[in-house]
Design a protein around this motif. Structure first.
Motif, PDB file in Angstrom:
ATOM      1  N   GLU A  62       0.837  -1.196   0.000  1.00  0.00           N
ATOM      2  CA  GLU A  62       0.000   0.000   0.000  1.00  0.00           C
ATOM      3  C   GLU A  62       0.876   1.252   0.000  1.00  0.00           C
ATOM      4  O   GLU A  62       1.873   1.329   0.730  1.00  0.00           O
ATOM      5  CB  GLU A  62      -0.907  -0.015   1.240  1.00  0.00           C
ATOM      6  CG  GLU A  62      -1.856   1.156   1.332  1.00  0.00           C
ATOM      7  CD  GLU A  62      -2.794   1.030   2.530  1.00  0.00           C
ATOM      8  OE1 GLU A  62      -2.657   0.044   3.293  1.00  0.00           O
ATOM      9  OE2 GLU A  62      -3.644   1.905   2.698  1.00  0.00           O
ATOM     10  N   LEU A  89      -3.152  -7.332 -10.219  1.00  0.00           N
ATOM     11  CA  LEU A  89      -2.535  -6.448  -9.224  1.00  0.00           C
ATOM     12  C   LEU A  89      -3.012  -6.819  -7.827  1.00  0.00           C
ATOM     13  O   LEU A  89      -4.215  -6.946  -7.582  1.00  0.00           O
ATOM     14  CB  LEU A  89      -2.893  -4.987  -9.502  1.00  0.00           C
ATOM     15  CG  LEU A  89      -2.489  -3.972  -8.431  1.00  0.00           C
ATOM     16  CD1 LEU A  89      -0.965  -3.915  -8.308  1.00  0.00           C
ATOM     17  CD2 LEU A  89      -3.055  -2.595  -8.743  1.00  0.00           C
ATOM     18  N   VAL A  97      -2.492  -5.392  -3.968  1.00  0.00           N
ATOM     19  CA  VAL A  97      -1.960  -4.346  -3.107  1.00  0.00           C
ATOM     20  C   VAL A  97      -2.137  -4.795  -1.664  1.00  0.00           C
ATOM     21  O   VAL A  97      -3.262  -4.958  -1.186  1.00  0.00           O
ATOM     22  CB  VAL A  97      -2.676  -3.000  -3.338  1.00  0.00           C
ATOM     23  CG1 VAL A  97      -2.054  -1.920  -2.459  1.00  0.00           C
ATOM     24  CG2 VAL A  97      -2.604  -2.614  -4.808  1.00  0.00           C
ATOM     25  N   ILE A 150      -0.800   4.119 -11.466  1.00  0.00           N
ATOM     26  CA  ILE A 150      -1.553   4.288 -10.226  1.00  0.00           C
ATOM     27  C   ILE A 150      -0.615   4.880  -9.177  1.00  0.00           C
ATOM     28  O   ILE A 150       0.470   4.343  -8.915  1.00  0.00           O
ATOM     29  CB  ILE A 150      -2.144   2.960  -9.720  1.00  0.00           C
ATOM     30  CG1 ILE A 150      -3.072   2.359 -10.781  1.00  0.00           C
ATOM     31  CG2 ILE A 150      -2.909   3.182  -8.410  1.00  0.00           C
ATOM     32  CD1 ILE A 150      -3.688   1.023 -10.381  1.00  0.00           C
ATOM     33  N   ASP A 196      -7.509  -1.204  -4.808  1.00  0.00           N
ATOM     34  CA  ASP A 196      -7.109  -1.221  -6.217  1.00  0.00           C
ATOM     35  C   ASP A 196      -6.839  -2.635  -6.709  1.00  0.00           C
ATOM     36  O   ASP A 196      -6.650  -2.846  -7.913  1.00  0.00           O
ATOM     37  CB  ASP A 196      -5.861  -0.377  -6.431  1.00  0.00           C
ATOM     38  CG  ASP A 196      -6.077   1.104  -6.156  1.00  0.00           C
ATOM     39  OD1 ASP A 196      -5.133   1.773  -5.680  1.00  0.00           O
ATOM     40  OD2 ASP A 196      -7.205   1.592  -6.404  1.00  0.00           O
ATOM     41  N   THR A 197      -6.809  -3.590  -5.806  1.00  0.00           N
ATOM     42  CA  THR A 197      -6.540  -4.985  -6.178  1.00  0.00           C
ATOM     43  C   THR A 197      -7.553  -5.475  -7.199  1.00  0.00           C
ATOM     44  O   THR A 197      -8.751  -5.233  -7.069  1.00  0.00           O
ATOM     45  CB  THR A 197      -6.586  -5.876  -4.923  1.00  0.00           C
ATOM     46  OG1 THR A 197      -5.503  -5.518  -4.064  1.00  0.00           O
ATOM     47  CG2 THR A 197      -6.483  -7.347  -5.276  1.00  0.00           C
ATOM     48  N   ARG A 205      -6.592   8.703  -8.622  1.00  0.00           N
ATOM     49  CA  ARG A 205      -5.171   8.337  -8.535  1.00  0.00           C
ATOM     50  C   ARG A 205      -4.680   7.583  -9.774  1.00  0.00           C
ATOM     51  O   ARG A 205      -3.523   7.156  -9.814  1.00  0.00           O
ATOM     52  CB  ARG A 205      -4.955   7.484  -7.287  1.00  0.00           C
ATOM     53  CG  ARG A 205      -5.179   8.236  -5.972  1.00  0.00           C
ATOM     54  CD  ARG A 205      -5.018   7.312  -4.768  1.00  0.00           C
ATOM     55  NE  ARG A 205      -6.083   6.310  -4.733  1.00  0.00           N
ATOM     56  CZ  ARG A 205      -5.945   5.061  -5.136  1.00  0.00           C
ATOM     57  NH1 ARG A 205      -4.790   4.634  -5.609  1.00  0.00           N
ATOM     58  NH2 ARG A 205      -6.959   4.217  -5.078  1.00  0.00           N
ATOM     59  N   LEU A 206      -5.523   7.418 -10.759  1.00  0.00           N
ATOM     60  CA  LEU A 206      -5.160   6.678 -11.961  1.00  0.00           C
ATOM     61  C   LEU A 206      -4.918   7.651 -13.111  1.00  0.00           C
ATOM     62  O   LEU A 206      -5.726   8.546 -13.345  1.00  0.00           O
ATOM     63  CB  LEU A 206      -6.276   5.701 -12.350  1.00  0.00           C
ATOM     64  CG  LEU A 206      -6.358   4.357 -11.633  1.00  0.00           C
ATOM     65  CD1 LEU A 206      -6.537   4.512 -10.134  1.00  0.00           C
ATOM     66  CD2 LEU A 206      -7.460   3.506 -12.225  1.00  0.00           C
ATOM     67  N   ARG A 213     -11.217  -2.806 -15.351  1.00  0.00           N
ATOM     68  CA  ARG A 213     -10.830  -3.458 -14.112  1.00  0.00           C
ATOM     69  C   ARG A 213     -11.869  -4.536 -13.810  1.00  0.00           C
ATOM     70  O   ARG A 213     -13.081  -4.281 -13.895  1.00  0.00           O
ATOM     71  CB  ARG A 213     -10.761  -2.456 -12.960  1.00  0.00           C
ATOM     72  CG  ARG A 213     -10.391  -3.068 -11.620  1.00  0.00           C
ATOM     73  CD  ARG A 213     -10.004  -1.981 -10.635  1.00  0.00           C
ATOM     74  NE  ARG A 213      -9.971  -2.509  -9.284  1.00  0.00           N
ATOM     75  CZ  ARG A 213     -10.954  -2.418  -8.413  1.00  0.00           C
ATOM     76  NH1 ARG A 213     -12.055  -1.812  -8.750  1.00  0.00           N
ATOM     77  NH2 ARG A 213     -10.822  -2.939  -7.217  1.00  0.00           N
ATOM     78  N   ALA A 250      -0.979   3.357  -4.370  1.00  0.00           N
ATOM     79  CA  ALA A 250      -1.947   2.264  -4.483  1.00  0.00           C
ATOM     80  C   ALA A 250      -2.552   1.889  -3.137  1.00  0.00           C
ATOM     81  O   ALA A 250      -1.889   1.959  -2.089  1.00  0.00           O
ATOM     82  CB  ALA A 250      -1.283   1.048  -5.113  1.00  0.00           C
ATOM     83  N   GLN A 251      -3.811   1.475  -3.179  1.00  0.00           N
ATOM     84  CA  GLN A 251      -4.545   1.075  -1.992  1.00  0.00           C
ATOM     85  C   GLN A 251      -5.061  -0.349  -2.175  1.00  0.00           C
ATOM     86  O   GLN A 251      -5.230  -0.811  -3.307  1.00  0.00           O
ATOM     87  CB  GLN A 251      -5.713   2.032  -1.758  1.00  0.00           C
ATOM     88  CG  GLN A 251      -5.262   3.469  -1.521  1.00  0.00           C
ATOM     89  CD  GLN A 251      -6.431   4.423  -1.371  1.00  0.00           C
ATOM     90  OE1 GLN A 251      -7.590   4.029  -1.422  1.00  0.00           O
ATOM     91  NE2 GLN A 251      -6.125   5.703  -1.187  1.00  0.00           N
ATOM     92  N   ASN A 289       3.702   3.266  -5.948  1.00  0.00           N
ATOM     93  CA  ASN A 289       3.222   3.617  -7.288  1.00  0.00           C
ATOM     94  C   ASN A 289       3.491   2.465  -8.249  1.00  0.00           C
ATOM     95  O   ASN A 289       4.400   1.651  -8.022  1.00  0.00           O
ATOM     96  CB  ASN A 289       3.925   4.869  -7.803  1.00  0.00           C
ATOM     97  CG  ASN A 289       3.734   6.062  -6.885  1.00  0.00           C
ATOM     98  OD1 ASN A 289       2.726   6.185  -6.203  1.00  0.00           O
ATOM     99  ND2 ASN A 289       4.724   6.943  -6.865  1.00  0.00           N
TER     100      ASN A 289
END
Lengths: 114, 113
Positions: free
Chosen positions: A15, A110, A112, A76, A83-84, A60-61, A36, A79-80, A18
């Motif tokens: 987390e 992805l 995170v 990104i 965002d997974t 954030r994207l 996504r 990332a949080q 970037n």
């Protein structure tokens, strides 16, 4: 055959980090989309880029379309865990405007970690 | 966007049998598509469902294996015939409306045993 090469295929980060996902082709696309997908769901459209050199931001994207309309990137920031998911780029074949018929990249999974 | 409903959401089927997947859209759309997503992989287009005419199949997919119906502008079905374990996948319906973008149903997760 128009192919989209997506990289990396897997990404596991902490987390706050970037990351950038790339989508490349030797062919020109009329547009590129980023989707996504979460487990058990269909892909959800994030953005469409149409003009060469175009940059679009969605919180954030940041999405960019290459000048020659052959490649795109998704960046990104910070990332949080939310965002997974599986990120997919997809291109509309030349001459297929107004149809929704797409070629998909291999996808980037992805993860995170908190 | 469009609201796309797929049924069933998942099924476990015996090899040799057939399964029909339904896709219902909340408004009329010109183009409807069927995709396959094998485990851990991306999406591959099976065919374009054409209203009033035979579906247009992509290379590697044939009508005998994946018959498609499109009786009107809001509904389509995909049948997976004579199933084998290799057909275990997620099958996705999508629509395109006026742009190059696609909107997807939630998918049908098929397991063939």
């Amino acid at each position: 055959t128009q192919l989209l090469e997506q990289s990396p295929q897997f990404l596991s980060i902490q987390e706050g980090e970037n990351l950038t996902v790339y989508c490349n082709s030797s062919s020109v696309f009329s547009s590129l989309q980023w989707y996504r997908q979460e487990p058990g769901e269909g892909p959800v459209l994030l953005v469409t880029v149409v003009t060469g050199g175009e940059v679009k931001k969605l919180k954030r994207l940041t999405f960019q379309f290459g000048d020659a309309r052959k490649d795109s990137s998704l960046h990104i920031t910070a990332a949080q865990p939310g965002d997974t998911g599986l990120y997919l780029c997809a291109g509309a074949k030349m001459g297929s405007s107004n149809t929704g018929k797409l070629i998909f990249g291999q996808g980037t999974t992805l993860q995170v970690k908190p | 966007s469009a609201v796309i409903s797929q049924k069933p959401s998942r099924d476990i089927c015996q090899r040799g049998t057939s399964l029909t997947i339904q896709c219902q859209v909340d408004s009329q759309v010109t183009m409807m598509f069927w995709y396959r997503q094998q485990p851990g992989q991306s999406l591959t287009l099976i065919a374009t469902a054409n209203q009033g005419s035979e579906a247009t199949y992509e290379s590697g997919f044939v009508i005998d294996k994946f018959p498609i119906s499109r009786p009107n502008l809001t509904f389509s079905t995909l049948t997976v015939s004579n199933m084998s374990p290799e057909d275990s996948s997620i099958y996705l319906c999508s629509v395109g409306r006026g742009t190059t973008e696609a909107f997807f149903g939630q998918g049908t997760r098929l397991t063939v045993v």
